[in-house]
Each structure stands twice: as C-alpha cells, then as structure tokens.
Design an enzyme around this catalytic site. Structure first.
Site, mmCIF file in Angstrom:
data_model
loop_
_atom_site.group_PDB
_atom_site.id
_atom_site.type_symbol
_atom_site.label_atom_id
_atom_site.label_comp_id
_atom_site.label_asym_id
_atom_site.label_seq_id
_atom_site.Cartn_x
_atom_site.Cartn_y
_atom_site.Cartn_z
ATOM 1 N N GLY A 110 0.793 -1.224 0.000
ATOM 2 C CA GLY A 110 0.000 0.000 0.000
ATOM 3 C C GLY A 110 0.821 1.268 0.000
ATOM 4 O O GLY A 110 0.395 2.280 0.541
ATOM 5 N N SER A 112 1.566 3.462 -2.365
ATOM 6 C CA SER A 112 1.011 4.646 -3.022
ATOM 7 C C SER A 112 -0.071 5.288 -2.161
ATOM 8 O O SER A 112 -0.193 6.511 -2.119
ATOM 9 C CB SER A 112 0.461 4.308 -4.412
ATOM 10 O OG SER A 112 -0.649 3.431 -4.322
ATOM 11 N N ASP A 156 -5.693 1.131 0.818
ATOM 12 C CA ASP A 156 -4.338 1.628 1.058
ATOM 13 C C ASP A 156 -4.361 2.974 1.771
ATOM 14 O O ASP A 156 -3.590 3.203 2.708
ATOM 15 C CB ASP A 156 -3.569 1.752 -0.251
ATOM 16 C CG ASP A 156 -3.344 0.419 -0.923
ATOM 17 O OD1 ASP A 156 -3.573 -0.624 -0.287
ATOM 18 O OD2 ASP A 156 -2.938 0.419 -2.098
#
Length: 190
Positions: A110, A112, A156
């Site tokens: 995650g 990004s 994320d």
C-alpha cells in the site's frame, strides 16, 4: 511554513480486493488491514512568490521543477506527486514537496496510498486546512484514482490514515467506515 508528515504502509490478512470498484460499490466490502512500522514521509514548504514548484522523491532520485502549479505537466516523472500538488495547492503558490519511502515501489504494502496520505496531510496542514483522518484518506484516494487514473480501492489510503489494526467496511453504493481492532500493546509493538 514547512510541514512534515508520515504514514505507515500496511498488509491485509483478510478481505483484500473487496475495497475496489465495481465490486465494493455493487456489493460492499470488508477487510482487515494492519499498519506496519515502515513509513512514507512527506515534507511540504510554502516558498516566497515567484520561486515556482519543486518536487523531489529522495528514494526514486527524481526531481521536477515548474514555474507554477499550472505549468506542471504529466510526463512520466513523479506524476502522482504532481497530481496531489495540482489538486490541492492554490494557483500562484510557490512550494517545495519532498518525499522519502522506507520501502521500494510495488511491494504490495500500500505504498502509493501511504504516499498520498502523507502528502495530503503535509500540504493541507501547511495551507491551514484541518482535515480529519477519514477526509485525508478520501482526498488522497480520490486524487490517486480520479486525477492520476490509477485503478483500485481505498484500503491503502485508509490503512495509512488510521494506525494499528482495523476493520474497514465499504458500503454498497459508496461510503467507508473504519473500526479499530484492539490489540495487546506487546503484540502491536512486534
């Protein structure tokens, strides 16, 4: 004003993928997400007039400079970071954004989303905006998905905005709730 922010990466032991449209909007989704003590860092500074916009990723060893926010172009260099600046920073504002990651890109942790949360938190704080964790997660995810055009869900960004272990519910038709899963402090420290 200079601001700093960091956001943890995460792993998802259950329900991963149920956060991504169209599944999540048609059926809803639920997943467990646990933060890991590896971080994405963002530093944002508003500069004096006329200095333009500088963006630097220390871990990628890439930089871009433009005369203004409006002059930032999508060209394959730090385009996700440019998307955050273009959406949030007011036109005519000179600024500097620098990021650093504890993990390499494309690890499945995650990164990004954590990058987006750290950048949104640093920029909005410098601009005097008081966003709560959910608003930071939503804005970061919207910019990554809509402005930048990256497919995916919101696990994320929620995983980075809310620390620790959590159960995240995506509601059919839209909307997300995040509930903390209590953990023994000793287990959490591991």
């Amino acid at each position: 004003m200079k601001t700093y922010s960091r956001a943890p990466v995460r792993f998802d032991p259950a329900g991963g993928g149920t956060d991504a449209p169209p599944y999540s909007t048609e059926y809803g989704g639920c997943f467990v997400n646990i933060s890991v003590a590896r971080y994405i860092y963002a530093e944002f500074e508003i500069l004096g007039g006329g200095e333009g916009v500088s963006i630097h990723s220390h871990d990628l060893r890439e930089s871009v400079h433009a005369g203004s926010v409006e002059e930032l172009q999508t060209d394959g260099t730090l385009d996700l970071l440019k998307a955050y600046v273009k959406r949030i920073v007011p036109a005519g504002t000179s600024c500097r954004l620098a990021t650093q990651s504890d993990i390499p890109a494309r690890t499945g942790l995650g990164g990004s989303g954590a990058l987006g949360v750290a950048v949104v938190a640093a920029i909005t704080r410098a601009l005097g905006q008081d966003l709560d964790r959910a608003a930071i997660a939503e804005l970061a995810n919207e910019i990554e998905r809509v402005d930048f055009g990256s497919a995916g869900g919101n696990q994320d960004s929620y995983g980075a905005a809310f620390p620790g272990a959590k159960r995240i519910i995506c509601h059919q038709g839209g909307g997300t709730d995040c509930e903390e899963i209590p953990m023994d402090p000793e287990t959490a420290a591991q």
